[in-house]
Design a protein around this motif. Sequence first.
Motif, short mmCIF file in Angstrom:
data_model
loop_
_atom_site.label_atom_id
_atom_site.label_comp_id
_atom_site.label_asym_id
_atom_site.label_seq_id
_atom_site.Cartn_x
_atom_site.Cartn_y
_atom_site.Cartn_z
N GLY A 56 19.66 -15.88 46.82
CA GLY A 56 20.66 -15.04 46.17
C GLY A 56 20.03 -14.17 45.12
N THR A 57 20.88 -13.51 44.37
CA THR A 57 20.43 -12.51 43.41
C THR A 57 21.20 -12.68 42.11
N ILE A 85 11.90 -16.03 42.91
CA ILE A 85 10.94 -15.39 43.80
C ILE A 85 10.30 -14.19 43.10
N SER A 86 11.13 -13.28 42.62
CA SER A 86 10.58 -12.11 41.92
C SER A 86 11.67 -11.44 41.12
N THR A 87 11.28 -10.56 40.22
CA THR A 87 12.24 -9.92 39.34
C THR A 87 12.01 -8.41 39.32
N ILE A 100 17.13 -7.84 37.87
CA ILE A 100 17.62 -8.44 39.11
C ILE A 100 16.62 -9.51 39.54
N ALA A 102 15.56 -12.38 42.12
CA ALA A 102 15.74 -12.97 43.45
C ALA A 102 15.50 -14.47 43.34
N VAL A 103 16.50 -15.27 43.72
CA VAL A 103 16.39 -16.71 43.56
C VAL A 103 16.51 -17.45 44.89
N ARG A 104 16.03 -18.66 44.87
CA ARG A 104 16.05 -19.51 46.06
C ARG A 104 16.13 -20.96 45.61
#
Lengths: 138, 138, 138, 138
Positions: A56-57, A85-87, A100, A102-104
Amino acid sequence: MTELFRFGVSLPKDLLNKFDKLISEKNYTNRSEAFRDLIRQELVKKEWEEGEDVAGTITIIYDHHQRELATKLMDIQHDHGKNIISTQHIHLDHHNCMEIIAVRGSAKEAQKLADMLKAVRGVKHSTLGMSSTGKHIG
Amino acid sequence: MTELFRFGVSLPKDLLNKFDKLISEKNYTNRSEAFRDLIRQELVKKEWEEGEDVAGTITIIYDHHQRELATKLMDIQHDHGKNIISTQHIHLDHHNCMEIIAVRGSAKEAQKLADMLKAVRGVKHSTLGMSSTGKHIG
Amino acid sequence: MTELFRFGVSLPKDLLNKFDKLISEKNYTNRSEAFRDLIRQELVKKEWEEGEDVAGTITIIYDHHQRELATKLMDIQHDHGKNIISTQHIHLDHHNCMEIIAVRGSAKEAQKLADMLKAVRGVKHSTLGMSSTGKHIG
Amino acid sequence: MTELFRFGVSLPKDLLNKFDKLISEKNYTNRSEAFRDLIRQELVKKEWEEGEDVAGTITIIYDHHQRELATKLMDIQHDHGKNIISTQHIHLDHHNCMEIIAVRGSAKEAQKLADMLKAVRGVKHSTLGMSSTGKHIG
């Protein structure tokens, strides 16, 4: 190559007309593609409800003039490295930043991280976009 | 420096206890900050309902093995350059990509772009995170 | 008698299996019925987004010991007679009442009435169930 | 009589102005009442997320000309007597009925019953209004 399976569906004529109108407004070129998306939408909803492994975000808005805010946000993100994951960072205007992330992870971890970021003083808004790892939605 | 304004609020004792419990679970350190966020949440909801100038995040999941999909997604994004700020691309696994598109514009434009990307064959899921330009939420 | 129209749909085998699992969990006996409901769900969402003629349910929770509350709620309902079909009243416990108001009209009128009832002092919660007149969903 | 507790809240002036505008649009007469409702809204959301004892409203739309539908709906409701408080029936037009079922129980039971009713052939739409027993929201 994914194997396609074909089967018949029955709809009242009036409902079919409305479906065709709806999907053409939404730019679909055929009914099967629209139908697949309706199913996937339900599957993703279920992944989140049942707390499964999701992606998700998290989008946060903040004023970067707020003292030590950037450092605090960075610290929280580093503490949750396994879920991030990254921003992506965007300068909306002289004051406002959009970040923003990015998540997991599990649905619960994602929600908890979004809550934690939102609670930081100076973060004006945080929203969680519920997406999917793509693995279990065909 | 933002000028703070202080005023009194009355709550039934029981409700106040529940509020304090709720915000401590969500990591807030004081009631004012939690209260500010509740207000901003309502303001952002209103920005989207009334179609105002918003910012947000479109997250799409797709299988990059799908023929010509990447090109098509790129084309759509270029056609909507005025609404797209930047894009972040994540390789979730061998098959699945997550693309996170930071958008800006009217609520309607953001929704329309999310719909358009979702309708592309091979895009498995698209979700729109409704955020804010930060300008009108204090 | 409604005329049924039959057409073919193609799904990746894996997605079809997940769909079958999902609908059996939700008690559907065949795919067509589940598919019809997915479409209708989207149509009702659209009716509300586009402000069309809708039907719905406003549910409010309040403490009937609050002075003059019942009278005030009654007054508001009488002022909105054209949007209210009927009201069901339930005594949840010694303090709490649930009042369920069946409403009809434009989406905006329904939302406005729900807001107005929620703002009355003593009303603890108000929620709007977004349903349909049934006319335009086949 | 409920004991009120008073405390101070600090807001940026601009955010306070927007809050005052928002609550006057929504018919609130004072900030404390609006604030109490924002808190209760969060508490009810939490009751549903955590599967606690809730109250709510299932609204279904169906065509009563569908053979044996009314009987089937009645049977399901009788099988769930412990979760159903009462039912209100409305004739929307010559074809369409709206049935509003006041429910009580765990969040999961309420959701399951709504799903079950929706899956019945001839039921066009089912929506679940998430409300509260009123007990734990002050």
